[in-house]
Design an enzyme around this catalytic site. Structure first.
Site, short mmCIF file in Angstrom:
data_model
loop_
_atom_site.label_atom_id
_atom_site.label_comp_id
_atom_site.label_asym_id
_atom_site.label_seq_id
_atom_site.Cartn_x
_atom_site.Cartn_y
_atom_site.Cartn_z
N SER A 167 0.87 -1.14 0.11
CA SER A 167 -0.05 0.17 -0.10
C SER A 167 0.79 1.25 0.02
O SER A 167 2.12 1.19 0.40
CB SER A 167 -0.81 -0.03 1.18
OG SER A 167 -1.42 1.39 1.32
N TYR A 198 -2.45 -0.83 10.34
CA TYR A 198 -2.52 -0.94 8.84
C TYR A 198 -1.18 -0.44 8.39
O TYR A 198 -0.47 -1.37 7.61
CB TYR A 198 -3.54 -0.39 8.27
CG TYR A 198 -3.62 -0.72 6.89
CD1 TYR A 198 -4.36 -1.90 6.21
CD2 TYR A 198 -3.01 0.39 5.90
CE1 TYR A 198 -4.63 -2.19 4.88
CE2 TYR A 198 -3.33 0.01 4.71
CZ TYR A 198 -4.07 -1.05 3.86
OH TYR A 198 -4.00 -1.37 2.60
#
Ligand code: NAD
Length: 278
Positions: free
Chosen positions: A163, A176
């Protein structure tokens, strides 16, 4: 090129007949990757959670509709025994493995002072430990089988779905961001360790692609506007933007790529808030 055009030209992609496992492949980016790899002629194991069996079956049907081969496999990527069973059953069915797309991932954010240990562990377990467990099984199979230069210049290929948050800090999503930062060094360390075996390990770092994982970022017009202000290219991404990068990384066209992250993010990781500032 769309999926059907790829299916009609599958020999051009050089992955026909190779075996791929795609985790979290019943929805979103994993689904798009599984379908594109299947259209390119790979035999695809469509990993999914037990609750997504119907959606996974549809992904397999879509691959079969263009003459490909696929089968769904329910397994939790954070469970060591389930992961081991998935890889041994896949090898029993297709003979070996050439490509792993480590895609499964979740978000479960909170204000840091309110984040529970269970929230922290769940995200790290799926996003990071899941990639450790799946990569370990894949590498064991690549080493067992050894090189097959007539199939691919690389003995095996692993692509991790990272990401932009492997480099962009993310308040309220600390678990995350920490998991994706970990994915980066997991990927690079594996690339370094296994390059002598001709095993390539790379990552794709998507920016903002509308899927289930980020529904809340599009719930209001204001939220959508805020999101677009972070993307210099002026649009959110599409699952196909990511799947094409994965297809390329899985093919010999990227044979000299190892230990690298491809940012596919419309420029999000260029920190656009700094445009004109300072
Ligand atoms: P998604 O929610 O559609 O896909 C995630 C998939 O993982 C789902 O199919 C889910 O069932 C599966 N999954 C969750 N836990 C699992 C487990 N324990 N075992 C097996 N499968 C499990 O969202 P997505 O956007 O397609 O996310 C895919 C990946 O892309 C994730 O790793 C995510 O972090 C990453 N990503 C997405 C975006 C984006 O904008 N959509 C941006 C950056 C990174």
């Amino acid at each position: 090129m769309n999926a059907k055009q790829i299916a009609a030209n599958k020999d051009a992609f050089g992955i026909a007949g190779q075996v791929a496992v795609v985790t979290g492949a019943s929805s979103g980016l994993g689904r798009a990757c599984a379908i594109l790899l299947g259209c390119g002629g790979a035999k695809v194991v469509v990993n999914h959670l037990p609750t997504s069996a119907e959606a996974a079956a549809k992904v397999c049907e879509e691959i079969e509709s263009v003459g490909g081969e696929a089968f769904p496999y329910a397994a939790d990527v954070s469970d060591e025994d389930q992961v081991a069973a998935m890889f041994s059953d896949s090898v029993a069915r297709f003979g070996t493995l050439h490509i792993l797309v480590n895609n499964a991932g979740i978000q479960d954010g909170a204000r840091f002072q309110d984040m529970t240990l269970a929230q922290w562990r769940k995200v790290i377990d799926v996003n990071l430990t899941g990639m450790f467990l799946c990569s370990r099984e894949a590498i064991r199979e690549f080493l067992r089988r050894g090189p097959q230069p007539e199939v691919s210049r690389a003995t095996g290929k692993i692509i991790c779905m990272s990401s932009v948050h492997q480099v962009i800090p993310w308040a309220f999503e600390v678990n995350y961001a920490a998991s994706k930062g970990g994915v980066n060094l997991l990927m690079q360390s594996l690339a370094q360790e296994f390059a002598p075996h001709k095993i390539r390990v790379n990552a794709v770092a998507p920016g903002a692609i509308p899927t289930r994982i980020n529904r809340s970022a599009r719930e209001t017009e204001e939220a959508t506007g805020n999101l677009l202000s972070l993307i210099p290219y002026g649009r959110v991404g599409e699952p196909a933007d990511i799947a094409h990068a994965v297809l390329w990384l899985a093919s010999d066209r990227s044979d000299y790529m190892n230990g690298t992250t491809m940012f596919v993010d419309g420029g999000m990781s260029t920190f656009p808030a700094f445009r004109g500032a300072g």
